[in-house]
Design an enzyme around this catalytic site. Structure first.
Site, mmCIF file in Angstrom:
data_model
loop_
_atom_site.group_PDB
_atom_site.id
_atom_site.type_symbol
_atom_site.label_atom_id
_atom_site.label_comp_id
_atom_site.label_asym_id
_atom_site.label_seq_id
_atom_site.Cartn_x
_atom_site.Cartn_y
_atom_site.Cartn_z
ATOM 1 N N LYS A 168 0.844 -1.205 0.000
ATOM 2 C CA LYS A 168 0.000 0.000 0.000
ATOM 3 C C LYS A 168 0.880 1.257 0.000
ATOM 4 C CE LYS A 168 -2.780 2.483 2.839
ATOM 5 N NZ LYS A 168 -3.145 2.627 4.211
ATOM 6 N N ASP A 202 -7.057 1.129 0.661
ATOM 7 C CA ASP A 202 -7.191 1.225 2.110
ATOM 8 C C ASP A 202 -8.595 0.747 2.454
ATOM 9 O OD1 ASP A 202 -8.890 3.223 1.349
ATOM 10 O OD2 ASP A 202 -8.081 4.743 2.688
#
Ligand code: SF4
Length: 250
Positions: A160, A178
């Site tokens: 991420k 997310d």
């Protein structure tokens, strides 16, 4: 000597067990309707949805404050399991004194901890930020690497982090998933998936290239302010006619 006679121990006979009383049937929650049954989005619908996001917010910005790729990297590493607002509160003062890997090393782990102690897991994060600063200096000439493999090799940085940094600092068409993007991808039916990676790859596959630079922010902001986890605001949602969620309220 008297003979000891043992009382026979009653043996359990299989099959003679008392049958348990049938449990009173509990009322069951209605099964959630599955997205699998819904029609996938057509390319025209996806284009329409992102055109609306673009029209409403042509230049969406991330909410993590930073002044260069290095401070962005640090902010993302600090943001794991923390809110952007909480991270910003701590990094405003930190980045005044340490906005490069060398300055971060000069600050040192102990003083860094003081700056970020309001953020969850700050001890581990301080260790990681110092270690990643050292690695950026020793292996990447003091510059944040521009490759996924390079970023992911840094302490505290995962997929991420790499996606956010590649997208925001270097303009790559990556999709960081997310909690908000994960929810929106699934609910809308745009890219259903059981894991963030499945949703990431699904979104990358269906979103046209012309929208990919900002798609990550449009979806985050949509999840954060409209498609809320508990009570989505479907009545004001820009894409409520296109959304496939069977439980949408419009
Ligand atoms: S209609 Fe409701 S559930 Fe669907 S995207 Fe909009 S806010 Fe989310």
């Amino acid at each position: 000597m008297a003979k000891i006679t043992r009382k026979p121990v009653p043996r359990k006979t299989p099959g003679l067990k008392k049958k348990p009383k049938p449990a009173v049937a509990k009322p069951r929650a209605p099964a959630k309707k599955s997205l699998k049954a819904t029609k996938p989005w057509t390319p025209a619908e996806i284009h329409e949805a992102f055109s609306r996001f673009r029209k409403a917010n042509p230049e969406p910005k991330g909410e993590l404050e930073h002044v260069n790729p290095f401070t962005l990297l640090v902010a993302v590493v600090l943001s794991a399991q923390a809110t952007d607002a909480g991270v910003n509160k701590a990094t405003r003062a930190l980045f005044e004194v340490a906005d490069t890997p060398q300055k971060m090393l000069d600050l040192g782990e102990e003083r860094l901890r003081e700056y970020i102690k309001t953020i969850g897991l700050y001890r581990t994060k301080a260790k990681n930020v110092i270690a990643l600063s050292a690695k950026v200096l020793s292996e990447f000439g003091g510059e944040v690497p521009r490759t996924r493999a390079g970023i992911e090799s840094l302490p505290g940085a995962g997929r991420k982090t790499a996606n956010v940094v590649l997208n925001m600092a270097f303009g790559e068409h990556t999709m960081a998933v997310d909690t908000h993007v994960f929810r929106v991808g699934n609910r809308t039916g745009l890219a259903p998936g059981k894991t963030p990676l499945e949703v990431e790859l699904g979104l990358e596959k269906v979103i046209p290239a012309e929208f990919m630079l900002h798609a990550h922010h449009w979806l985050i902001l949509h999840g954060r302010y409209t498609c809320l986890a508990r009570k989505p605001r479907c009545e004001v949602c820009l894409i409520n006619d296109l959304c496939r969620w069977p439980e949408k309220t419009v």
